[in-house]
Design a protein around this motif. Sequence first.
Motif, PDB file in Angstrom:
ATOM      1  N   UNK A  69       0.805  -1.224   0.000  1.00 38.74           N
ATOM      2  CA  UNK A  69       0.000   0.000   0.000  1.00 38.74           C
ATOM      3  C   UNK A  69       0.840   1.278   0.000  1.00 38.74           C
ATOM      4  N   UNK A  70       2.130   1.185   0.253  1.00 37.41           N
ATOM      5  CA  UNK A  70       2.957   2.394   0.334  1.00 37.41           C
ATOM      6  C   UNK A  70       2.937   3.206  -0.953  1.00 37.41           C
ATOM      7  N   UNK A  71       2.994   2.547  -2.100  1.00 35.11           N
ATOM      8  CA  UNK A  71       2.954   3.260  -3.386  1.00 35.11           C
ATOM      9  C   UNK A  71       1.623   3.971  -3.574  1.00 35.11           C
ATOM     10  N   UNK A  75       1.209   7.906  -4.232  1.00 32.93           N
ATOM     11  CA  UNK A  75       0.582   8.389  -5.464  1.00 32.93           C
ATOM     12  C   UNK A  75      -0.703   9.166  -5.203  1.00 32.93           C
ATOM     13  N   UNK A  76      -1.399   8.870  -4.136  1.00 35.49           N
ATOM     14  CA  UNK A  76      -2.644   9.586  -3.824  1.00 35.49           C
ATOM     15  C   UNK A  76      -2.412  10.741  -2.844  1.00 35.49           C
ATOM     16  N   UNK A  77      -1.133  11.100  -2.653  1.00 38.20           N
ATOM     17  CA  UNK A  77      -0.765  12.245  -1.810  1.00 38.20           C
ATOM     18  C   UNK A  77      -1.214  12.102  -0.359  1.00 38.20           C
ATOM     19  N   UNK A  82       2.009   8.163   5.208  1.00 41.09           N
ATOM     20  CA  UNK A  82       3.343   7.700   4.839  1.00 41.09           C
ATOM     21  C   UNK A  82       4.394   8.208   5.827  1.00 41.09           C
ATOM     22  N   UNK A  83       4.317   9.484   6.181  1.00 39.04           N
ATOM     23  CA  UNK A  83       5.283  10.052   7.132  1.00 39.04           C
ATOM     24  C   UNK A  83       5.144   9.459   8.531  1.00 39.04           C
ATOM     25  N   UNK A  84       3.909   9.162   8.930  1.00 38.70           N
ATOM     26  CA  UNK A  84       3.696   8.525  10.236  1.00 38.70           C
ATOM     27  C   UNK A  84       4.359   7.149  10.276  1.00 38.70           C
ATOM     28  N   UNK A  85       4.201   6.363   9.213  1.00 41.42           N
ATOM     29  CA  UNK A  85       4.849   5.051   9.155  1.00 41.42           C
ATOM     30  C   UNK A  85       6.362   5.191   9.111  1.00 41.42           C
ATOM     31  N   UNK A  86       6.865   6.210   8.402  1.00 44.51           N
ATOM     32  CA  UNK A  86       8.321   6.432   8.358  1.00 44.51           C
ATOM     33  C   UNK A  86       8.866   6.685   9.760  1.00 44.51           C
ATOM     34  N   UNK A  87       8.190   7.543  10.506  1.00 44.33           N
ATOM     35  CA  UNK A  87       8.623   7.845  11.877  1.00 44.33           C
ATOM     36  C   UNK A  87       8.537   6.610  12.769  1.00 44.33           C
ATOM     37  N   UNK A  88       7.508   5.830  12.576  1.00 46.30           N
ATOM     38  CA  UNK A  88       7.352   4.615  13.384  1.00 46.30           C
ATOM     39  C   UNK A  88       8.467   3.629  13.078  1.00 46.30           C
ATOM     40  N   UNK A  89       8.786   3.422  11.798  1.00 47.94           N
ATOM     41  CA  UNK A  89       9.869   2.516  11.422  1.00 47.94           C
ATOM     42  C   UNK A  89      11.217   3.056  11.891  1.00 47.94           C
ATOM     43  N   UNK A  90      11.384   4.362  11.861  1.00 46.30           N
ATOM     44  CA  UNK A  90      12.645   4.971  12.291  1.00 46.30           C
ATOM     45  C   UNK A  90      12.890   4.717  13.782  1.00 46.30           C
ATOM     46  N   UNK A  91      11.835   4.568  14.568  1.00 41.06           N
ATOM     47  CA  UNK A  91      11.991   4.353  16.007  1.00 41.06           C
ATOM     48  C   UNK A  91      12.651   3.026  16.326  1.00 41.06           C
TER      49      UNK A  91
END
Length: 172
Positions: A69-71, A75-77, A82-91
């Motif tokens: 689902x990331x793409x 693509x749907x802005x 997406x940024x929330x998941x990035x921060x979660x993975x970064x933790x």
Amino acid sequence: MHAVWENLRTSVNILQGGSEQELKVDWLSFDGVFVNSLDAKIFVSSLRLEPFNAVPLIWAIYENELGIHLKEYASSQQMEILNDWKETFRRADVVVFDDYTKPMIYSALDSGNFVVIPGSPIETWELEHFMATQKKEDLRKQLGFNLTDFVIVVVGSPFIYKGIWLEHTLVM
């Protein structure tokens, strides 16, 4: 794994998922946290907060759904998701995948903490149980081989053998 940890006399607390209101955990009382599902995002999110962000976190991911689902999110802005998941993975100190395709699927969330440990412990446990309950002679009969037949088994990932002649693969 819980039984293995208990045999090592390691204290393990298993927490079930719930709503954010139900999640009241003092993470500082733990030496580390291991989560094994994308459903654990609620726990990982709470570990992003001070003073819990110093607690070591290992996150094992076996699912493909979010990666697929990331793409769509990009693509749907839907950048907030997406940024929330990035921060979660970064933790996570380490994000562990069981095969080499998953880090590619989740590459949009990679912050340099991805590790691949091929295979699944479940497969190993199933194999050990199978080998303990089966006799080699019975297995040969089930597969249609005689005791004098020479059997070769090739084990591994198709990524390992890509670009190698079949003969070389069989020798390996």
